[in-house]
Design an enzyme around this catalytic site. Structure first.
Site, PDB file in Angstrom:
ATOM      1  N   THR A 263       5.720 -12.940  14.851  1.00  0.00           N
ATOM      2  CA  THR A 263       6.221 -11.506  15.875  1.00  0.00           C
ATOM      3  C   THR A 263       6.246 -13.200  17.800  1.00  0.00           C
ATOM      4  N   ASP A 264       7.284 -12.810  17.910  1.00  0.00           N
ATOM      5  CA  ASP A 264       7.719 -13.524  19.098  1.00  0.00           C
ATOM      6  C   ASP A 264       7.172 -12.519  19.465  1.00  0.00           C
ATOM      7  N   GLU A 265       6.242 -11.089  20.005  1.00  0.00           N
ATOM      8  CA  GLU A 265       5.600 -10.598  20.932  1.00  0.00           C
ATOM      9  C   GLU A 265       4.058 -11.483  21.297  1.00  0.00           C
TER      10      GLU A 265
ATOM     11  N   LYS B  66       0.716  -1.031   0.320  1.00  0.00           N
ATOM     12  CA  LYS B  66      -0.276   0.080  -0.638  1.00  0.00           C
ATOM     13  C   LYS B  66       0.803   1.032  -0.199  1.00  0.00           C
ATOM     14  N   LEU B  67       2.371   0.732   0.460  1.00  0.00           N
ATOM     15  CA  LEU B  67       2.692   2.178   0.433  1.00  0.00           C
ATOM     16  C   LEU B  67       2.988   3.008   2.131  1.00  0.00           C
TER      17      LEU B  67
ATOM     18  N   LYS C  20      -1.666  -8.706  15.978  1.00  0.00           N
ATOM     19  CA  LYS C  20      -0.586  -9.343  15.532  1.00  0.00           C
ATOM     20  C   LYS C  20      -1.047 -11.575  15.961  1.00  0.00           C
TER      21      LYS C  20
ATOM     22  N   TYR D 294      -0.850  -3.614  19.222  1.00  0.00           N
ATOM     23  CA  TYR D 294      -0.044  -3.979  17.592  1.00  0.00           C
ATOM     24  C   TYR D 294      -0.253  -5.859  18.077  1.00  0.00           C
TER      25      TYR D 294
ATOM     26  N   PHE E  79      13.895   1.569  17.744  1.00  0.00           N
ATOM     27  CA  PHE E  79      14.929   1.365  18.716  1.00  0.00           C
ATOM     28  C   PHE E  79      16.400   1.678  17.533  1.00  0.00           C
TER      29      PHE E  79
ATOM     30  N   ARG F 220      17.193   4.868  14.774  1.00  0.00           N
ATOM     31  CA  ARG F 220      16.547   5.688  15.160  1.00  0.00           C
ATOM     32  C   ARG F 220      17.577   6.554  15.873  1.00  0.00           C
TER      33      ARG F 220
ATOM     34  N   LEU G 171      16.288   7.204  25.341  1.00  0.00           N
ATOM     35  CA  LEU G 171      16.106   5.838  25.939  1.00  0.00           C
ATOM     36  C   LEU G 171      14.863   5.922  27.208  1.00  0.00           C
ATOM     37  N   TYR G 172      14.054   4.649  25.632  1.00  0.00           N
ATOM     38  CA  TYR G 172      12.432   4.326  27.548  1.00  0.00           C
ATOM     39  C   TYR G 172      12.868   4.180  28.433  1.00  0.00           C
TER      40      TYR G 172
ATOM     41  N   SER H  13       3.646  -1.597  12.074  1.00  0.00           N
ATOM     42  CA  SER H  13       3.925  -2.850  12.944  1.00  0.00           C
ATOM     43  C   SER H  13       4.859  -2.188  13.526  1.00  0.00           C
TER      44      SER H  13
HETATM   45  P1  NAD Z   1       7.488  -2.298   8.077  1.00  0.00           P
HETATM   46  O1  NAD Z   1       6.197  -1.827   8.834  1.00  0.00           O
HETATM   47  O2  NAD Z   1       8.954  -1.900   8.086  1.00  0.00           O
HETATM   48  O3  NAD Z   1       7.049  -2.828   6.646  1.00  0.00           O
HETATM   49  C1  NAD Z   1       5.369  -2.709   6.653  1.00  0.00           C
HETATM   50  C2  NAD Z   1       5.205  -2.868   4.838  1.00  0.00           C
HETATM   51  O4  NAD Z   1       3.290  -3.365   4.601  1.00  0.00           O
HETATM   52  C3  NAD Z   1       4.998  -1.734   4.149  1.00  0.00           C
HETATM   53  O5  NAD Z   1       5.788  -1.597   3.026  1.00  0.00           O
HETATM   54  C4  NAD Z   1       4.035  -0.948   4.650  1.00  0.00           C
HETATM   55  O6  NAD Z   1       3.634   0.120   3.095  1.00  0.00           O
HETATM   56  C5  NAD Z   1       2.926  -2.485   4.242  1.00  0.00           C
HETATM   57  N1  NAD Z   1       1.239  -1.779   4.645  1.00  0.00           N
HETATM   58  C6  NAD Z   1       0.766  -1.730   5.652  1.00  0.00           C
HETATM   59  N2  NAD Z   1      -0.530  -1.541   5.396  1.00  0.00           N
HETATM   60  C7  NAD Z   1      -0.349  -2.336   4.412  1.00  0.00           C
HETATM   61  C8  NAD Z   1      -1.758  -2.573   3.368  1.00  0.00           C
HETATM   62  N3  NAD Z   1      -3.023  -2.425   3.883  1.00  0.00           N
HETATM   63  N4  NAD Z   1      -1.670  -3.157   2.531  1.00  0.00           N
HETATM   64  C9  NAD Z   1      -0.723  -3.137   1.971  1.00  0.00           C
HETATM   65  N5  NAD Z   1       0.678  -3.184   2.585  1.00  0.00           N
HETATM   66  C10 NAD Z   1       0.585  -2.728   3.420  1.00  0.00           C
HETATM   67  O7  NAD Z   1       7.429  -3.626   9.149  1.00  0.00           O
HETATM   68  P2  NAD Z   1       8.213  -4.534   9.520  1.00  0.00           P
HETATM   69  O8  NAD Z   1       9.322  -4.320  11.035  1.00  0.00           O
HETATM   70  O9  NAD Z   1       9.596  -5.219   8.122  1.00  0.00           O
HETATM   71  O10 NAD Z   1       7.682  -5.852   9.174  1.00  0.00           O
HETATM   72  C11 NAD Z   1       6.974  -6.800   9.152  1.00  0.00           C
HETATM   73  C12 NAD Z   1       6.324  -7.861   9.258  1.00  0.00           C
HETATM   74  O11 NAD Z   1       7.136  -8.497   9.693  1.00  0.00           O
HETATM   75  C13 NAD Z   1       5.174  -7.602  10.135  1.00  0.00           C
HETATM   76  O12 NAD Z   1       4.189  -8.155  10.141  1.00  0.00           O
HETATM   77  C14 NAD Z   1       5.735  -7.493  11.125  1.00  0.00           C
HETATM   78  O13 NAD Z   1       4.595  -7.590  12.139  1.00  0.00           O
HETATM   79  C15 NAD Z   1       6.539  -8.962  11.168  1.00  0.00           C
HETATM   80  N6  NAD Z   1       7.977  -8.548  12.556  1.00  0.00           N
HETATM   81  C16 NAD Z   1       8.322  -7.998  12.278  1.00  0.00           C
HETATM   82  C17 NAD Z   1       9.453  -7.626  12.931  1.00  0.00           C
HETATM   83  C18 NAD Z   1      10.575  -6.499  13.184  1.00  0.00           C
HETATM   84  O14 NAD Z   1      11.795  -6.634  14.168  1.00  0.00           O
HETATM   85  N7  NAD Z   1      10.433  -5.268  12.720  1.00  0.00           N
HETATM   86  C19 NAD Z   1      10.263  -8.764  13.616  1.00  0.00           C
HETATM   87  C20 NAD Z   1       9.491  -9.604  13.902  1.00  0.00           C
HETATM   88  C21 NAD Z   1       7.817  -9.193  13.366  1.00  0.00           C
HETATM   89  O1  DAU Z   2      10.006  -8.757  18.896  1.00  0.00           O
HETATM   90  C1  DAU Z   2       9.307  -8.376  17.033  1.00  0.00           C
HETATM   91  C2  DAU Z   2       9.158  -6.875  17.120  1.00  0.00           C
HETATM   92  O2  DAU Z   2      10.115  -6.031  17.396  1.00  0.00           O
HETATM   93  C3  DAU Z   2       8.210  -7.016  16.471  1.00  0.00           C
HETATM   94  O3  DAU Z   2       7.393  -7.483  15.484  1.00  0.00           O
HETATM   95  C4  DAU Z   2       8.368  -5.122  15.510  1.00  0.00           C
HETATM   96  O4  DAU Z   2       7.406  -5.133  14.887  1.00  0.00           O
HETATM   97  C5  DAU Z   2       9.346  -4.178  16.046  1.00  0.00           C
HETATM   98  O5  DAU Z   2       8.767  -3.424  16.257  1.00  0.00           O
HETATM   99  C6  DAU Z   2       9.803  -4.907  17.239  1.00  0.00           C
HETATM  100  O6  DAU Z   2       9.702  -4.530  18.973  1.00  0.00           O
HETATM  101  P1  DAU Z   2       9.790  -3.176  19.676  1.00  0.00           P
HETATM  102  O7  DAU Z   2       8.350  -2.620  20.040  1.00  0.00           O
HETATM  103  O8  DAU Z   2      10.796  -4.105  20.249  1.00  0.00           O
HETATM  104  O9  DAU Z   2      10.682  -2.751  18.748  1.00  0.00           O
HETATM  105  P2  DAU Z   2      11.027  -1.245  19.163  1.00  0.00           P
HETATM  106  O10 DAU Z   2      12.630  -0.587  17.484  1.00  0.00           O
HETATM  107  O11 DAU Z   2       9.994   0.268  18.588  1.00  0.00           O
HETATM  108  O12 DAU Z   2      11.932  -0.872  20.986  1.00  0.00           O
HETATM  109  C7  DAU Z   2      12.675  -1.854  21.069  1.00  0.00           C
HETATM  110  C8  DAU Z   2      13.435  -1.909  22.251  1.00  0.00           C
HETATM  111  O13 DAU Z   2      13.543  -0.116  22.501  1.00  0.00           O
HETATM  112  C9  DAU Z   2      11.736  -1.230  22.987  1.00  0.00           C
HETATM  113  O14 DAU Z   2      11.729  -1.824  24.137  1.00  0.00           O
HETATM  114  C10 DAU Z   2      11.279   0.338  23.219  1.00  0.00           C
HETATM  115  C11 DAU Z   2      12.904   0.309  23.062  1.00  0.00           C
HETATM  116  N1  DAU Z   2      13.136   1.844  22.335  1.00  0.00           N
HETATM  117  C12 DAU Z   2      12.550   2.648  21.175  1.00  0.00           C
HETATM  118  C13 DAU Z   2      12.766   3.531  20.365  1.00  0.00           C
HETATM  119  C14 DAU Z   2      12.440   3.352  19.816  1.00  0.00           C
HETATM  120  C15 DAU Z   2      13.615   3.395  23.079  1.00  0.00           C
HETATM  121  O15 DAU Z   2      14.378   2.824  24.404  1.00  0.00           O
HETATM  122  N2  DAU Z   2      13.905   3.938  22.831  1.00  0.00           N
HETATM  123  C16 DAU Z   2      13.773   4.304  21.657  1.00  0.00           C
HETATM  124  O16 DAU Z   2      13.679   5.808  20.842  1.00  0.00           O
END
Ligand code: NAD
Ligand code: DAU
Length: 370
Positions: free
Chosen positions: A159-161, A72-73, A190, A186, A226, A229, A242-243, A120
């Site tokens: 996700t493991d969450e 969907k971008l 999932k 979130y 994280f 950022r 840091l949170y 996500s």
């Molecule tokens: P992201 O937010 O970087 O990317 C999500 C993508 O999905 C984007 O390109 C967005 O445009 C697209 N999208 C969102 N809504 C949509 C819709 N309605 N239709 C079509 N496209 C849509 O996410 P990510 O971090 O790459 O995560 C990808 C997948 O992996 C997710 O399902 C997330 O739950 C899972 N996951 C993420 C992590 C992590 O650490 N980021 C870990 C475990 C699992």
């Molecule tokens: O465990 C898998 C998950 O990991 C995925 O399902 C999610 O899509 C992905 O976003 C990620 O979730 P987290 O919440 O763990 O990731 P995030 O990068 O948001 O944060 C990582 C940790 O860092 C979390 O404990 C919150 C903390 N944090 C995050 C940000 C953005 C900070 O301390 N400071 C920050 O600025």
């Protein structure tokens, strides 16, 4: 790379619907090997962080596979993430996974759907849960219905969450048997999507698998997360944030290792099964932040504490022994510090990729006091 703006262009429905791919013949199980050999895969969310890395992984390692990206971008999706891949093998359809009529045109002709598309980010889900329910729950249901109708193999990225969190001093890790206890909107969305996939397997006999992975890092990750950022803040002269206490633990895996695990599960995993993906990468947030600061030549205390995330999960940890034992998968990136250094280099060398979203993201965080 070919962009097909599906919502603008009905004339493209022919190529989107995969008539050519049908003519080539869809693949199935390789004779007697028990290995599923997809030829035409539909990757949802392939312009996001992990999806794009997966598309690049497939293009690099499986040149006989055609990939259609459906994305969907949203603010998190960027076509640049898959730019430069061969047009003959990677096609982008811009559209919403909740759009059933679009799925009717896009899904036929594919022999597998690998479903990454999602909202996500936990912080966003706390500010506004609604898009999470729509995309992650309704969108998954729409895809499952299309996969059922056209008998398409389905792999669901989760996700493991979904398992909630573990205590900091608990030696336990998540396994495929851990109970579902999601904490945030979130992770609840999932968890709901995982349940839908299981129901479609049991009720309709859908050929589906699920993987639940831990925290990914690597190139193309949105700056709201994280690690990017903190790196981009340091590059911009902003103090990292840091949170809470910073003691929360995440189990880091390089996104390329996530890609290789998903490919193994898609092609050799048992239908109906769930596999946890992790690379023994447990580390506290404060330790990761200090490592980033050190690698970027900053004092290790050059950051600000902020208010904590509501409901903040304490610790994630994955036991991936089922994946190792059944499919023989192993991560390639076993040195977190060198993976982090490469990630820092990538953001340093791709400022144009992140600079606009950085400003918007920091404005959003500032408004929330984070
Ligand atoms: P992201 O937010 O970087 O990317 C999500 C993508 O999905 C984007 O390109 C967005 O445009 C697209 N999208 C969102 N809504 C949509 C819709 N309605 N239709 C079509 N496209 C849509 O996410 P990510 O971090 O790459 O995560 C990808 C997948 O992996 C997710 O399902 C997330 O739950 C899972 N996951 C993420 C992590 C992590 O650490 N980021 C870990 C475990 C699992
Ligand atoms: O465990 C898998 C998950 O990991 C995925 O399902 C999610 O899509 C992905 O976003 C990620 O979730 P987290 O919440 O763990 O990731 P995030 O990068 O948001 O944060 C990582 C940790 O860092 C979390 O404990 C919150 C903390 N944090 C995050 C940000 C953005 C900070 O301390 N400071 C920050 O600025």
């Amino acid at each position: 790379m070919l962009y097909v703006y599906a919502y603008l262009c009905w004339a493209c429905a022919g190529c989107v619907s995969g008539a050519g791919r049908y003519a080539e013949g869809v693949s199935n199980m390789a004779a007697n090997s028990g290995v599923f050999e997809p030829r035409n895969i539909l990757v949802t969310g392939g312009c996001g962080f992990i999806g794009a890395n997966f598309v690049r992984y497939v293009a690099r390692n499986h040149p006989d596979v055609h990939v259609t990206v459906l994305d969907k971008l949203t603010y998190a999706g960027n076509p640049e993430n898959i730019a430069g891949l061969p047009e003959s093998r990677v096609e982008l359809v811009v559209g919403d996974i909740c759009d059933a009529a679009l799925l009717e045109r896009v899904v036929p002709g594919h022999d597998a759907i690998v479903h990454f598309a999602a909202e996500s980010h936990n912080d966003n889900s706390i500010a506004d849960p609604e898009p999470f329910i729509r995309t992650n729950v309704e969108g998954t249901m729409r895809l499952l219905e299309a996969a059922r109708k056209y008998d398409v193999r389905f792999h669901h990225i989760s996700t493991d969450e979904v398992y909630g969190d573990l205590a900091l001093d608990d030696p336990a890790r998540f396994s495929e048997c851990s109970p579902y206890r999601p904490s945030s909107p979130y992770s609840a969305s999932k968890a709901a999507s995982d349940h839908l996939v299981r129901a479609w397997v049991r009720t309709y006999g859908l050929r589906a698998t699920i993987s639940n992975c831990s925290n990914n890092y690597g190139p193309y990750q949105h700056v709201e997360k994280f690690i990017p950022r903190q790196i981009t803040s340091i590059l911009e002269g902003i103090r990292p944030k840091l949170y809470g206490t910073g003691e929360n633990v995440r189990d880091w895996i390089h996104t390329e290792d996530h890609s290789s695990a998903v490919w193994e599960i898609l092609t050799r995993g048992r239908i109906g099964e769930t596999y946890l993906i992790g690379a023994n990468g447990e580390m506290s947030n404060i330790a990761v932040l200090r490592m980033i600061l050190r690698l970027m030549g900053q004092p290790e205390d050059a950051f600000d504490w902020t208010r904590d995330r509501p409901g903040h999960d304490r610790r994630y940890a994955i036991d991936a022994s089922k994946l190792h034992a059944e499919l023989g998968w192993k991560p390639m990136h076993t040195n977190f510090e060198s993976g982090l250094r490469a990630t820092i280099d990538w953001y340093t060398n791709h400022r144009e990729w992140w600079v606009a979203s950085k400003a918007a993201t920091e404005a959003r965080y500032r408004a929330q006091g984070m």
